[in-house]
Design an enzyme around this catalytic site. Structure first.
Site, mmCIF file in Angstrom:
data_model
loop_
_atom_site.group_PDB
_atom_site.id
_atom_site.type_symbol
_atom_site.label_atom_id
_atom_site.label_comp_id
_atom_site.label_asym_id
_atom_site.label_seq_id
_atom_site.Cartn_x
_atom_site.Cartn_y
_atom_site.Cartn_z
ATOM 1 N N ASP A 37 0.806 -1.198 -0.073
ATOM 2 C CA ASP A 37 -0.174 -0.074 0.041
ATOM 3 C C ASP A 37 0.862 1.166 -0.036
ATOM 4 O OD1 ASP A 37 -2.108 2.003 0.735
ATOM 5 O OD2 ASP A 37 -3.352 -0.121 1.231
ATOM 6 N N ALA A 42 -5.526 4.943 2.335
ATOM 7 C CA ALA A 42 -5.509 4.365 3.877
ATOM 8 C C ALA A 42 -6.720 4.878 4.354
ATOM 9 C CB ALA A 42 -4.216 4.576 4.714
ATOM 10 N N ALA A 80 -6.307 0.579 -6.295
ATOM 11 C CA ALA A 80 -6.965 1.010 -7.096
ATOM 12 C C ALA A 80 -6.829 2.740 -6.840
ATOM 13 C CB ALA A 80 -8.132 0.671 -7.763
ATOM 14 N N TYR A 147 -12.261 5.178 -15.560
ATOM 15 C CA TYR A 147 -12.306 4.129 -14.385
ATOM 16 C C TYR A 147 -12.655 2.714 -14.625
ATOM 17 C CZ TYR A 147 -13.245 2.207 -9.838
ATOM 18 O OH TYR A 147 -13.329 1.110 -8.749
ATOM 19 N N LYS A 151 -10.793 -1.011 -15.492
ATOM 20 C CA LYS A 151 -11.239 -2.255 -14.602
ATOM 21 C C LYS A 151 -11.348 -3.213 -15.819
ATOM 22 C CE LYS A 151 -11.371 -1.184 -10.190
ATOM 23 N NZ LYS A 151 -10.125 -2.020 -9.252
ATOM 24 N N ASN A 176 -21.842 -1.657 -5.200
ATOM 25 C CA ASN A 176 -21.545 -0.394 -4.388
ATOM 26 C C ASN A 176 -21.285 -1.029 -2.910
ATOM 27 O OD1 ASN A 176 -22.508 0.896 -6.944
ATOM 28 N ND2 ASN A 176 -22.323 2.789 -5.690
#
Length: 316
Positions: A37, A42, A80, A147, A151, A176
């Site tokens: 990460d 975060a 992402a 976006y 994906k 979602n």
């Protein structure tokens, strides 16, 4: 299976919203887990003490070298740069963060002998204006934003790495996702933003008429799908949602009620590239990995509100 025999698992984006829940669940099962990460997104929650941390960007050579040294057997790729509006404003940066980084990770995974990759894709952004609701995985992808296109590109790269290098993979097309520890600022999801605004004494915000609908799925159910996907051998794509479409107005109303602060929301202009209606057919996930969501929307929203409220009281 003893912890010694459990596969070593790398979780990219493991310090983020879905990541922290996933890492904690894997650690609780006794897996040896490493997190990659860069901490730009975060969630502010601590990783389990036994978790190894590789701090950096996925496309960085040093980061990839540390991944190789960890020798993961399985990878959960959650990292992402999210946000439809952000991707529309900066499509090249979106591709760098969401496509190039994914390819770098897959290349290192193939080189390091990773056995399986589970990829966090998007059911909402990939299908676009779907002609069939709930939408099955067989529907033609028609993303409306960079976006969603990124994906879809990630899914195609996973398929290619599987065909060419034997890297088994499964793309989970999330609805979602909402729940505790989600970021409530910027381009976060509706639930988190609404919770944050209510806590700050502000009115909720609805884009357009609020009649646009989404498939809202609780994060604990998503984590269960991820864990089941790691243990299975199915490949391709699976929708991970609820199969139920809920309007934005309904979600805002339920959260206002949970907060005890019922109010009429502010109305703002909708964002270009956003899908009007989204709902996922989850029958394949039920057949392939034995998964179904367990959390009712009203229950999940109450839990999410309680988490936001508790964290605010704890930090005040």
């Amino acid at each position: 299976m003893t912890s010694r025999n459990r596969p070593r698992i790398l979780v990219t984006g493991g310090a983020g919203f879905i990541g922290i829940h996933t890492v904690r669940a894997l650690a609780a099962e006794g897996h040896q887990v490493a997190v990659v990460d860069d901490f730009r997104h975060a969630c502010g929650q601590d990783l389990p003490l036994e978790t190894s941390l590789i701090r950096g960007e996925l496309s960085n050579a040093k980061t990839l070298s540390e991944i190789g040294r960890f020798r993961p057997q399985q990878v959960v790729h959650l990292a992402a740069q999210g946000g439809v509006a952000r991707s529309l404003a900066h499509p090249a940066a979106d591709a760098q963060n969401n496509v190039v980084a994914t390819v770098a990770l897959l290349s290192e995974s193939a080189r390091s002998g990773v056995q399986r990759v589970v990829f966090a894709s998007s059911g909402g952004a990939i299908y676009g204006h779907a002609s069939r609701l709930p939408t099955p995985e067989t529907a033609s992808p028609r993303p409306l934003s960079p976006y969603g296109t990124a994906k879809l590109a990630g899914e195609e790269y996973l398929s290619m790495f599987q065909r060419t290098f034997g890297l088994a993979s499964l793309s989970l097309r999330f609805g979602n996702v909402y729940g505790p520890h989600q970021d409530g600022t910027g381009e976060a999801g509706l639930v988190a933003i609404t919770c944050r605004r209510l806590l700050e004494g502000k009115l909720p915000v609805v884009r357009g008429d609020g009649l646009q609908s989404r498939d809202f799925v609780f994060v604990a159910d998503v984590v269960e799908a991820i864990l089941r996907s790691l243990a299975a051998d199915v490949t391709g794509q699976l929708n991970i949602g609820t199969g139920v479409a809920t309007t934005v107005n309904r979600v805002v109303s339920l959260l206002s009620r949970a907060s005890g602060r019922p109010s009429s929301p502010l109305t703002v202009e909708p964002v270009a590239g956003e899908v009007r209606h989204g709902c996922l057919d989850i029958q394949r996930a039920t057949r392939a990995i034995g998964w179904r969501p367990r959390t009712k929307l009203a229950v999940g929203l109450r839990q999410t509100w309680a988490s936001f409220s508790d964290s605010t009281h704890a930090s005040s």
